[in-house]
Motif scaffolding. Structure first.
Motif, PDB file in Angstrom:
ATOM      1  N   GLY A  64       0.801  -1.213   0.000  1.00 53.00           N
ATOM      2  CA  GLY A  64       0.000   0.000   0.000  1.00 53.00           C
ATOM      3  C   GLY A  64       0.837   1.266   0.000  1.00 53.00           C
ATOM      4  O   GLY A  64       0.335   2.352   0.307  1.00 53.00           O
ATOM      5  N   GLU A  65       2.112   1.142  -0.386  1.00 55.66           N
ATOM      6  CA  GLU A  65       3.020   2.288  -0.367  1.00 55.66           C
ATOM      7  C   GLU A  65       3.111   2.874  -1.780  1.00 55.66           C
ATOM      8  O   GLU A  65       4.119   2.746  -2.479  1.00 55.66           O
ATOM      9  CB  GLU A  65       4.399   1.854   0.127  1.00 55.66           C
ATOM     10  N   ALA A  66       2.034   3.543  -2.188  1.00 54.49           N
ATOM     11  CA  ALA A  66       1.944   4.041  -3.554  1.00 54.49           C
ATOM     12  C   ALA A  66       3.016   5.086  -3.845  1.00 54.49           C
ATOM     13  O   ALA A  66       3.605   5.105  -4.936  1.00 54.49           O
ATOM     14  CB  ALA A  66       0.556   4.621  -3.808  1.00 54.49           C
ATOM     15  N   GLU A  67       3.280   5.962  -2.887  1.00 54.86           N
ATOM     16  CA  GLU A  67       4.272   7.012  -3.119  1.00 54.86           C
ATOM     17  C   GLU A  67       5.664   6.413  -3.320  1.00 54.86           C
ATOM     18  O   GLU A  67       6.402   6.817  -4.218  1.00 54.86           O
ATOM     19  CB  GLU A  67       4.311   7.993  -1.951  1.00 54.86           C
ATOM     20  N   ALA A  68       6.019   5.432  -2.504  1.00 53.42           N
ATOM     21  CA  ALA A  68       7.330   4.792  -2.645  1.00 53.42           C
ATOM     22  C   ALA A  68       7.447   4.088  -3.992  1.00 53.42           C
ATOM     23  O   ALA A  68       8.513   4.125  -4.635  1.00 53.42           O
ATOM     24  CB  ALA A  68       7.552   3.798  -1.508  1.00 53.42           C
ATOM     25  N   ALA A  69       6.357   3.451  -4.447  1.00 54.73           N
ATOM     26  CA  ALA A  69       6.367   2.788  -5.755  1.00 54.73           C
ATOM     27  C   ALA A  69       6.541   3.806  -6.874  1.00 54.73           C
ATOM     28  O   ALA A  69       7.295   3.573  -7.834  1.00 54.73           O
ATOM     29  CB  ALA A  69       5.077   1.998  -5.947  1.00 54.73           C
ATOM     30  N   GLU A  70       5.870   4.949  -6.748  1.00 54.48           N
ATOM     31  CA  GLU A  70       5.984   5.998  -7.762  1.00 54.48           C
ATOM     32  C   GLU A  70       7.394   6.565  -7.804  1.00 54.48           C
ATOM     33  O   GLU A  70       7.957   6.805  -8.860  1.00 54.48           O
ATOM     34  CB  GLU A  70       4.989   7.124  -7.489  1.00 54.48           C
ATOM     35  N   ARG A  71       7.969   6.797  -6.633  1.00 53.98           N
ATOM     36  CA  ARG A  71       9.317   7.352  -6.566  1.00 53.98           C
ATOM     37  C   ARG A  71      10.337   6.404  -7.208  1.00 53.98           C
ATOM     38  O   ARG A  71      11.225   6.831  -7.960  1.00 53.98           O
ATOM     39  CB  ARG A  71       9.715   7.617  -5.116  1.00 53.98           C
ATOM     40  N   LYS A  72      10.212   5.131  -6.909  1.00 55.17           N
ATOM     41  CA  LYS A  72      11.153   4.169  -7.487  1.00 55.17           C
ATOM     42  C   LYS A  72      10.957   4.074  -8.999  1.00 55.17           C
ATOM     43  O   LYS A  72      11.929   3.980  -9.759  1.00 55.17           O
ATOM     44  CB  LYS A  72      10.989   2.803  -6.822  1.00 55.17           C
ATOM     45  N   SER A  73       9.700   4.105  -9.457  1.00 48.56           N
ATOM     46  CA  SER A  73       9.431   4.072 -10.897  1.00 48.56           C
ATOM     47  C   SER A  73       9.982   5.320 -11.569  1.00 48.56           C
ATOM     48  O   SER A  73      10.556   5.246 -12.669  1.00 48.56           O
ATOM     49  CB  SER A  73       7.923   3.968 -11.146  1.00 48.56           C
ATOM     50  N   ASP A 221      10.589  17.873  -8.905  1.00 47.74           N
ATOM     51  CA  ASP A 221       9.565  17.080  -9.606  1.00 47.74           C
ATOM     52  C   ASP A 221       9.309  15.756  -8.901  1.00 47.74           C
ATOM     53  O   ASP A 221       8.150  15.319  -8.779  1.00 47.74           O
ATOM     54  CB  ASP A 221      10.000  16.813 -11.053  1.00 47.74           C
ATOM     55  N   GLU A 222      10.365  15.104  -8.476  1.00 51.49           N
ATOM     56  CA  GLU A 222      10.195  13.806  -7.837  1.00 51.49           C
ATOM     57  C   GLU A 222       9.445  13.902  -6.516  1.00 51.49           C
ATOM     58  O   GLU A 222       8.750  12.970  -6.119  1.00 51.49           O
ATOM     59  CB  GLU A 222      11.563  13.159  -7.608  1.00 51.49           C
ATOM     60  N   ASP A 223       9.541  15.050  -5.854  1.00 54.37           N
ATOM     61  CA  ASP A 223       8.902  15.216  -4.561  1.00 54.37           C
ATOM     62  C   ASP A 223       7.480  15.755  -4.655  1.00 54.37           C
ATOM     63  O   ASP A 223       6.721  15.677  -3.685  1.00 54.37           O
ATOM     64  CB  ASP A 223       9.741  16.159  -3.677  1.00 54.37           C
ATOM     65  N   ASP A 224       7.124  16.282  -5.805  1.00 52.20           N
ATOM     66  CA  ASP A 224       5.789  16.837  -5.989  1.00 52.20           C
ATOM     67  C   ASP A 224       4.866  15.759  -6.565  1.00 52.20           C
ATOM     68  O   ASP A 224       5.103  15.268  -7.670  1.00 52.20           O
ATOM     69  CB  ASP A 224       5.837  18.034  -6.939  1.00 52.20           C
ATOM     70  N   PRO A 225       3.809  15.345  -5.851  1.00 52.03           N
ATOM     71  CA  PRO A 225       2.956  14.242  -6.314  1.00 52.03           C
ATOM     72  C   PRO A 225       2.378  14.457  -7.706  1.00 52.03           C
ATOM     73  O   PRO A 225       2.339  13.523  -8.521  1.00 52.03           O
ATOM     74  CB  PRO A 225       1.859  14.167  -5.255  1.00 52.03           C
ATOM     75  N   ASP A 226       1.933  15.695  -7.992  1.00 57.71           N
ATOM     76  CA  ASP A 226       1.303  15.958  -9.290  1.00 57.71           C
ATOM     77  C   ASP A 226       2.325  15.916 -10.421  1.00 57.71           C
ATOM     78  O   ASP A 226       2.081  15.310 -11.477  1.00 57.71           O
ATOM     79  CB  ASP A 226       0.603  17.325  -9.267  1.00 57.71           C
ATOM     80  N   ARG A 227       3.474  16.554 -10.203  1.00 64.14           N
ATOM     81  CA  ARG A 227       4.493  16.564 -11.254  1.00 64.14           C
ATOM     82  C   ARG A 227       5.107  15.174 -11.445  1.00 64.14           C
ATOM     83  O   ARG A 227       5.433  14.781 -12.567  1.00 64.14           O
ATOM     84  CB  ARG A 227       5.580  17.591 -10.922  1.00 64.14           C
ATOM     85  N   ARG A 228       5.239  14.441 -10.352  1.00 65.15           N
ATOM     86  CA  ARG A 228       5.753  13.074 -10.450  1.00 65.15           C
ATOM     87  C   ARG A 228       4.799  12.203 -11.251  1.00 65.15           C
ATOM     88  O   ARG A 228       5.205  11.445 -12.141  1.00 65.15           O
ATOM     89  CB  ARG A 228       5.952  12.497  -9.049  1.00 65.15           C
ATOM     90  N   ALA A 229       3.507  12.312 -10.961  1.00 65.35           N
ATOM     91  CA  ALA A 229       2.504  11.527 -11.689  1.00 65.35           C
ATOM     92  C   ALA A 229       2.444  11.942 -13.155  1.00 65.35           C
ATOM     93  O   ALA A 229       2.318  11.098 -14.044  1.00 65.35           O
ATOM     94  CB  ALA A 229       1.142  11.685 -11.035  1.00 65.35           C
ATOM     95  N   ALA A 230       2.551  13.248 -13.418  1.00 66.69           N
ATOM     96  CA  ALA A 230       2.496  13.721 -14.807  1.00 66.69           C
ATOM     97  C   ALA A 230       3.679  13.182 -15.611  1.00 66.69           C
ATOM     98  O   ALA A 230       3.539  12.822 -16.780  1.00 66.69           O
ATOM     99  CB  ALA A 230       2.492  15.245 -14.832  1.00 66.69           C
ATOM    100  N   TYR A 231       4.841  13.129 -14.976  1.00 66.87           N
ATOM    101  CA  TYR A 231       6.032  12.590 -15.647  1.00 66.87           C
ATOM    102  C   TYR A 231       5.807  11.133 -16.027  1.00 66.87           C
ATOM    103  O   TYR A 231       6.092  10.716 -17.153  1.00 66.87           O
ATOM    104  CB  TYR A 231       7.239  12.728 -14.716  1.00 66.87           C
ATOM    105  N   LEU A 232       5.281  10.334 -15.104  1.00 63.38           N
ATOM    106  CA  LEU A 232       5.055   8.916 -15.382  1.00 63.38           C
ATOM    107  C   LEU A 232       3.971   8.731 -16.440  1.00 63.38           C
ATOM    108  O   LEU A 232       4.084   7.867 -17.318  1.00 63.38           O
ATOM    109  CB  LEU A 232       4.679   8.184 -14.101  1.00 63.38           C
ATOM    110  N   GLU A 233       2.942   9.541 -16.384  1.00 63.29           N
ATOM    111  CA  GLU A 233       1.823   9.394 -17.311  1.00 63.29           C
ATOM    112  C   GLU A 233       2.167   9.872 -18.717  1.00 63.29           C
ATOM    113  O   GLU A 233       1.449   9.562 -19.671  1.00 63.29           O
ATOM    114  CB  GLU A 233       0.605  10.163 -16.787  1.00 63.29           C
ATOM    115  N   ASP A 234       3.264  10.609 -18.860  1.00 59.62           N
ATOM    116  CA  ASP A 234       3.663  11.086 -20.188  1.00 59.62           C
ATOM    117  C   ASP A 234       4.272   9.969 -21.024  1.00 59.62           C
ATOM    118  O   ASP A 234       4.557  10.159 -22.208  1.00 59.62           O
ATOM    119  CB  ASP A 234       4.668  12.238 -20.054  1.00 59.62           C
ATOM    120  N   HIS A 235       4.474   8.804 -20.417  1.00 57.36           N
ATOM    121  CA  HIS A 235       5.091   7.681 -21.122  1.00 57.36           C
ATOM    122  C   HIS A 235       4.051   6.592 -21.407  1.00 57.36           C
ATOM    123  O   HIS A 235       3.198   6.316 -20.575  1.00 57.36           O
ATOM    124  CB  HIS A 235       6.213   7.066 -20.287  1.00 57.36           C
ATOM    125  N   VAL A 236       4.142   6.014 -22.597  1.00 57.80           N
ATOM    126  CA  VAL A 236       3.289   4.874 -22.946  1.00 57.80           C
ATOM    127  C   VAL A 236       4.129   3.620 -22.726  1.00 57.80           C
ATOM    128  O   VAL A 236       4.745   3.069 -23.642  1.00 57.80           O
ATOM    129  CB  VAL A 236       2.792   4.965 -24.394  1.00 57.80           C
TER     130      VAL A 236
END
Length: 351
Positions: A64-73, A221-236
């Motif tokens: 349930g550690e979504a933030e940690a998973a996002e950071r590692k990704s 960017d890595e510390d900001d939830p919105d910018r981090r998510a936007a970075y990941l979502e920009d990739h297919v």
């Protein structure tokens, strides 16, 4: 030297002059439906092998550690992006330049192999499957004039944005001789990126070829939830975690690619040569094992070292249409060594 019994994978030691390996590979390369599968080991050391990244990310998800998973990704993906930005900008470091040269040599050898095929009944085509996001292979082709690469994008309308259209795979290209009216098939390499690519971008419900890679992140960017998510979502991309198949089922593109992989191994005399791929991806592993029910199919695994050899023999125990090419004791088979082997099989291919 051949080793093995009738119900287990066979092992072939890659001797110094490649004699035994050449005898094994020659009939498949000359007359088989030729497929390659590259994993992260093919782009090493420019990009570190995936290692346990999938298990680490999924462990965070399961806890349930979504933030940690996002950071590692985020960190995992940016490491790959940084190498490829430098590659495309013409400023690769020593490792990246070396890896690109290995891919370029492979492309030239493969193109020569296909050109050397004389039978008009056998397509001058090969399929390169890869789970890598990087652009080393595309960059290598750009530096190899005359090589035709089919990446599955429809570029029939020159001024429009290229749209991913997997039905374009296996298009055959012919060139005619005007004086005699004869035509000859042009060697074509189909590139299938099973987990997506840094060069892909989503536009509504379509995948298009992006003109530039995702911009480098800035501080914070890595510390900001919105910018981090936007970075990941920009990739297919299918990011490494064991839940990815659920996304694959929903996304038409990934489903089509996996189905394409399975179909290529079901045809008569199909051969899949895997390099730098551990088969830790259980979905590709399941499809590969299932395809081995095809009695004319052959899986050839290039083992980097003894540990990889042991892993392959355990993973494919009981499959007799599997061969593992292993290095001599204390040695390894890297991409340079693989190219040496392939060049020995069809010497004229290097020309």
């Amino acid at each position: 030297m051949l080793r093995g019994d009738s119900s287990m994978p066979t092992t072939v030691v890659a001797d110094a002059n490649n004699e035994h390996v050449s005898k094994l590979l020659e009939p498949y390369i000359q007359s088989g439906a030729l497929n390659f599968l590259f994993g992260s080991g093919a782009s090493f050391p420019a990009i570190a092998t995936a290692g346990n990244i999938e298990a680490e990310i999924d462990a965070h998800i399961q806890a349930g550690e979504a933030e940690a998973a996002e950071r590692k990704s985020f960190a995992f993906l940016e490491t790959i992006n940084a190498v490829n930005r430098a590659l495309l900008n013409g400023t690769p470091d020593g490792n990246a330049a070396t890896v690109r040269a290995r891919y370029q040599r492979f492309i030239q050898i493969l193109d020569g192999m296909l050109f050397a095929r004389k039978s008009q009944l056998l397509a001058r085509q090969a399929v390169v499957f890869t789970t890598n996001y990087d652009l080393f292979l595309e960059s290598a082709v750009a530096a190899a004039p005359g090589v035709v690469l089919n990446d599955g994008f429809d570029r029939s309308a020159p001024l429009s944005v290229p749209i991913f259209a997997p039905e374009r795979y296996f298009d055959r290209i012919y060139r005619a001789s005007s004086p005699l009216g004869r035509s000859a098939e042009v060697p074509t390499i189909d590139l299938v990126k099973l987990h997506g690519s840094l060069s892909w971008q989503r536009r509504d419900e379509e995948v298009i070829a992006r003109r530039e890679l995702t911009p480098a992140p800035v501080a914070g960017d890595e510390d900001d939830p919105d910018r981090r998510a936007a970075y990941l979502e920009d990739h297919v991309l299918i990011l490494p975690n064991v839940r990815k198949f659920h996304a694959t089922l929903v996304d038409r593109v990934y489903y089509d690619l996996l189905r394409l992989f399975a179909r290529c191994l079901e045809v008569d005399n199909a051969v899949l040569l895997a390099f730098g791929f551990s088969f830790s991806d259980r979905h590709i592993l399941d499809l590969t094992r299932r395809s081995l029910r095809n009695p004319t199919a052959q899986l050839i695994l290039i083992a980097y070292d003894q540990a990889a050899t042991d892993g392959y023999l355990e993973t494919f125990a009981g499959h007799r249409n599997v061969t593992v090419i292993v290095p001599p004791a204390g040695a390894t088979i890297d991409f340079t060594r693989l190219n040496d082997i392939l060049e020995t099989v069809v010497p004229e291919a290097s020309k």
